[in-house]
Write a protein that holds these residues in place. Structure first.
Motif, PDB file in Angstrom:
ATOM      1  N   LYS A   9      67.968  27.729  37.635  1.00 40.68           N
ATOM      2  CA  LYS A   9      67.680  27.256  38.995  1.00 40.68           C
ATOM      3  C   LYS A   9      67.931  25.759  39.116  1.00 40.68           C
ATOM      4  O   LYS A   9      68.488  25.290  40.135  1.00 40.68           O
ATOM      5  CB  LYS A   9      66.243  27.603  39.376  1.00 40.68           C
ATOM      6  CG  LYS A   9      65.912  27.283  40.836  1.00 40.68           C
ATOM      7  CD  LYS A   9      64.635  27.966  41.295  1.00 40.68           C
ATOM      8  CE  LYS A   9      64.850  29.449  41.474  1.00 40.68           C
ATOM      9  NZ  LYS A   9      63.692  30.106  42.130  1.00 40.68           N
ATOM     10  N   ALA A  10      67.554  24.996  38.078  1.00 38.12           N
ATOM     11  CA  ALA A  10      67.819  23.550  38.112  1.00 38.12           C
ATOM     12  C   ALA A  10      69.317  23.279  38.067  1.00 38.12           C
ATOM     13  O   ALA A  10      69.812  22.325  38.701  1.00 38.12           O
ATOM     14  CB  ALA A  10      67.120  22.876  36.932  1.00 38.12           C
ATOM     15  N   THR A  11      70.061  24.112  37.334  1.00 33.69           N
ATOM     16  CA  THR A  11      71.525  23.968  37.306  1.00 33.69           C
ATOM     17  C   THR A  11      72.115  24.276  38.675  1.00 33.69           C
ATOM     18  O   THR A  11      73.049  23.597  39.138  1.00 33.69           O
ATOM     19  CB  THR A  11      72.117  24.914  36.237  1.00 33.69           C
ATOM     20  OG1 THR A  11      71.560  24.597  34.965  1.00 33.69           O
ATOM     21  CG2 THR A  11      73.626  24.769  36.171  1.00 33.69           C
ATOM     22  N   ALA A  12      71.572  25.289  39.344  1.00 29.67           N
ATOM     23  CA  ALA A  12      72.059  25.631  40.682  1.00 29.67           C
ATOM     24  C   ALA A  12      71.814  24.494  41.662  1.00 29.67           C
ATOM     25  O   ALA A  12      72.660  24.196  42.521  1.00 29.67           O
ATOM     26  CB  ALA A  12      71.382  26.908  41.166  1.00 29.67           C
ATOM     27  N   VAL A  13      70.672  23.832  41.534  1.00 29.54           N
ATOM     28  CA  VAL A  13      70.372  22.690  42.404  1.00 29.54           C
ATOM     29  C   VAL A  13      71.418  21.603  42.206  1.00 29.54           C
ATOM     30  O   VAL A  13      71.930  21.009  43.184  1.00 29.54           O
ATOM     31  CB  VAL A  13      68.957  22.156  42.115  1.00 29.54           C
ATOM     32  CG1 VAL A  13      68.715  20.833  42.845  1.00 29.54           C
ATOM     33  CG2 VAL A  13      67.902  23.179  42.518  1.00 29.54           C
ATOM     34  N   TRP A  14      71.765  21.332  40.966  1.00 35.20           N
ATOM     35  CA  TRP A  14      72.757  20.280  40.680  1.00 35.20           C
ATOM     36  C   TRP A  14      74.141  20.674  41.220  1.00 35.20           C
ATOM     37  O   TRP A  14      74.850  19.856  41.804  1.00 35.20           O
ATOM     38  CB  TRP A  14      72.824  20.030  39.175  1.00 35.20           C
ATOM     39  CG  TRP A  14      73.666  18.831  38.804  1.00 35.20           C
ATOM     40  CD1 TRP A  14      73.234  17.554  38.650  1.00 35.20           C
ATOM     41  CD2 TRP A  14      75.087  18.820  38.576  1.00 35.20           C
ATOM     42  NE1 TRP A  14      74.282  16.731  38.330  1.00 35.20           N
ATOM     43  CE2 TRP A  14      75.437  17.486  38.273  1.00 35.20           C
ATOM     44  CE3 TRP A  14      76.085  19.785  38.608  1.00 35.20           C
ATOM     45  CZ2 TRP A  14      76.744  17.099  37.999  1.00 35.20           C
ATOM     46  CZ3 TRP A  14      77.384  19.403  38.332  1.00 35.20           C
ATOM     47  CH2 TRP A  14      77.721  18.080  38.032  1.00 35.20           C
ATOM     48  N   PRO A  34      73.105  35.166  45.975  1.00 38.55           N
ATOM     49  CA  PRO A  34      73.730  34.181  46.875  1.00 38.55           C
ATOM     50  C   PRO A  34      72.793  33.673  47.966  1.00 38.55           C
ATOM     51  O   PRO A  34      72.867  32.493  48.346  1.00 38.55           O
ATOM     52  CB  PRO A  34      74.909  34.959  47.472  1.00 38.55           C
ATOM     53  CG  PRO A  34      75.248  35.991  46.443  1.00 38.55           C
ATOM     54  CD  PRO A  34      73.940  36.375  45.826  1.00 38.55           C
ATOM     55  N   LEU A  35      71.905  34.535  48.464  1.00 40.17           N
ATOM     56  CA  LEU A  35      70.959  34.086  49.494  1.00 40.17           C
ATOM     57  C   LEU A  35      69.974  33.051  48.930  1.00 40.17           C
ATOM     58  O   LEU A  35      69.536  32.149  49.652  1.00 40.17           O
ATOM     59  CB  LEU A  35      70.199  35.283  50.068  1.00 40.17           C
ATOM     60  CG  LEU A  35      71.040  36.278  50.881  1.00 40.17           C
ATOM     61  CD1 LEU A  35      70.175  37.429  51.353  1.00 40.17           C
ATOM     62  CD2 LEU A  35      71.723  35.571  52.056  1.00 40.17           C
ATOM     63  N   GLU A  36      69.652  33.193  47.665  1.00 41.75           N
ATOM     64  CA  GLU A  36      68.753  32.214  47.047  1.00 41.75           C
ATOM     65  C   GLU A  36      69.462  30.870  46.900  1.00 41.75           C
ATOM     66  O   GLU A  36      68.849  29.811  47.073  1.00 41.75           O
ATOM     67  CB  GLU A  36      68.280  32.723  45.680  1.00 41.75           C
ATOM     68  CG  GLU A  36      67.207  31.871  45.041  1.00 41.75           C
ATOM     69  CD  GLU A  36      66.636  32.476  43.779  1.00 41.75           C
ATOM     70  OE1 GLU A  36      65.702  31.879  43.192  1.00 41.75           O
ATOM     71  OE2 GLU A  36      67.121  33.553  43.373  1.00 41.75           O
ATOM     72  N   VAL A  37      70.761  30.905  46.567  1.00 43.66           N
ATOM     73  CA  VAL A  37      71.525  29.664  46.474  1.00 43.66           C
ATOM     74  C   VAL A  37      71.632  29.022  47.870  1.00 43.66           C
ATOM     75  O   VAL A  37      71.541  27.791  48.015  1.00 43.66           O
ATOM     76  CB  VAL A  37      72.925  29.943  45.884  1.00 43.66           C
ATOM     77  CG1 VAL A  37      73.757  28.660  45.852  1.00 43.66           C
ATOM     78  CG2 VAL A  37      72.810  30.527  44.495  1.00 43.66           C
ATOM     79  N   LYS A  38      71.824  29.837  48.891  1.00 42.21           N
ATOM     80  CA  LYS A  38      71.880  29.309  50.258  1.00 42.21           C
ATOM     81  C   LYS A  38      70.551  28.671  50.654  1.00 42.21           C
ATOM     82  O   LYS A  38      70.516  27.627  51.316  1.00 42.21           O
ATOM     83  CB  LYS A  38      72.226  30.434  51.231  1.00 42.21           C
ATOM     84  CG  LYS A  38      72.395  29.977  52.690  1.00 42.21           C
ATOM     85  CD  LYS A  38      72.768  31.136  53.578  1.00 42.21           C
ATOM     86  CE  LYS A  38      73.002  30.676  55.025  1.00 42.21           C
ATOM     87  NZ  LYS A  38      71.825  29.999  55.596  1.00 42.21           N
ATOM     88  N   ALA A  39      69.435  29.293  50.212  1.00 45.39           N
ATOM     89  CA  ALA A  39      68.114  28.724  50.504  1.00 45.39           C
ATOM     90  C   ALA A  39      67.932  27.387  49.798  1.00 45.39           C
ATOM     91  O   ALA A  39      67.298  26.471  50.338  1.00 45.39           O
ATOM     92  CB  ALA A  39      67.024  29.704  50.084  1.00 45.39           C
ATOM     93  N   ILE A  40      68.524  27.251  48.594  1.00 43.02           N
ATOM     94  CA  ILE A  40      68.462  25.967  47.896  1.00 43.02           C
ATOM     95  C   ILE A  40      69.241  24.916  48.672  1.00 43.02           C
ATOM     96  O   ILE A  40      68.800  23.771  48.830  1.00 43.02           O
ATOM     97  CB  ILE A  40      69.029  26.120  46.458  1.00 43.02           C
ATOM     98  CG1 ILE A  40      68.106  27.011  45.617  1.00 43.02           C
ATOM     99  CG2 ILE A  40      69.184  24.753  45.798  1.00 43.02           C
ATOM    100  CD1 ILE A  40      68.647  27.321  44.237  1.00 43.02           C
ATOM    101  N   ALA A  41      70.427  25.307  49.182  1.00 45.97           N
ATOM    102  CA  ALA A  41      71.246  24.363  49.952  1.00 45.97           C
ATOM    103  C   ALA A  41      70.555  23.970  51.255  1.00 45.97           C
ATOM    104  O   ALA A  41      70.686  22.817  51.719  1.00 45.97           O
ATOM    105  CB  ALA A  41      72.614  24.977  50.232  1.00 45.97           C
TER     106      ALA A  41
END
Length: 233
Positions: A9-14, A34-41
């Motif tokens: 998750k920390a890597t996805a944030v970066w 992918p929806l979780e990555v979109k929520a991070i963005a």
């Protein structure tokens, strides 16, 4: 050994903050939806999580990121790390080979007989059996109880001596030390079956009184020569 991504998750944030990769590419690389990555963005998820640079950790190269940014269908590949993370051992009962499973009741019988302090969970860890089987053997209700013979699980190869010693030591914690049962010296009155009067020390065994000894010597020296001569007749 397993080659897994550290802190996905920390890597996805970066990756969201520092690259032009698509949500699908980041989700595939970080094993996220992918929806979780979109929520991070969108700032709706992973708030307060500091991004971790996968390039610094050696898990992704700049060339791989550039290749992914140029081709949205490219799937990012995890770099081969210099240090591999060992796979976590799955907790569960000890695996026993098929050729040795028939010896487990004999090993349980030996443990129950020679180490009654062991708990069912400890025996289960040692020989890889169920608590129901252990309880049946403890209560002598096992279907094959008549033919069972206690056999050392270490000799059978079901566990190591170190594992057995560790479990026995754990089970013995907090227990009182058993009374000595080896060869010990017993009082003479018990071994020779003597009465208290016979076992009492005799006069010659008692400690000599120095004053009484010197008194007798003084009495002998005080005799006169005439008394000595009278004693001769």
């Amino acid at each position: 050994m397993a080659n897994t991504l550290l802190m996905p998750k920390a890597t996805a944030v970066w990756l969201v903050d520092n690259t032009a990769l698509s949500f699908d590419q980041i989700a595939q690389f970080c094993s996220l939806h992918p929806l979780e990555v979109k929520a991070i963005a969108d700032g709706e998820s992973a708030q307060g999580i500091k991004g971790m640079d996968p390039i610094m950790t050696g898990q992704l190269t700049r060339a791989e990121i550039a290749k992914g940014e140029g081709d949205l269908n490219h799937r990012l590949k995890l770099s081969d790390p210099k240090v591999r993370v060992p796979e976590a051992k799955r907790k569960g009962p000890r695996y026993t080979p098929l050729s040795k499973r028939q010896d487990r009741p004999n090993a349980i019988y030996w443990l129950v007989k020679n180490h009654p302090e062991l708990k069912d969970a400890q025996i289960s860890r040692l020989v890889g059996t169920t608590k129901a089987t252990i309880e049946q053997i403890r209560e002598r209700k096992h279907w094959n109880m008549a033919t069972l013979s206690p056999l050392d699980p270490v000799a059978l190869g079901l566990c190591s001596q170190i594992d057995l010693d560790i479990e026995v030591q754990r089970a013995s914690r907090g227990r009182e030390a058993p009374a000595p049962t080896g060869d010990t010296l017993l009082p003479a009155s018990l071994t020779e079956r003597l009465t208290p009067e016979q076992a009492a020390p005799k006069d010659e065994d008692r400690e000599l009184d120095a004053n009484a000894v010197f008194a007798k010597l003084s009495a002998l020296r005080s005799k006169t020569p005439d008394e000595d001569e009278d004693d001769k007749f």
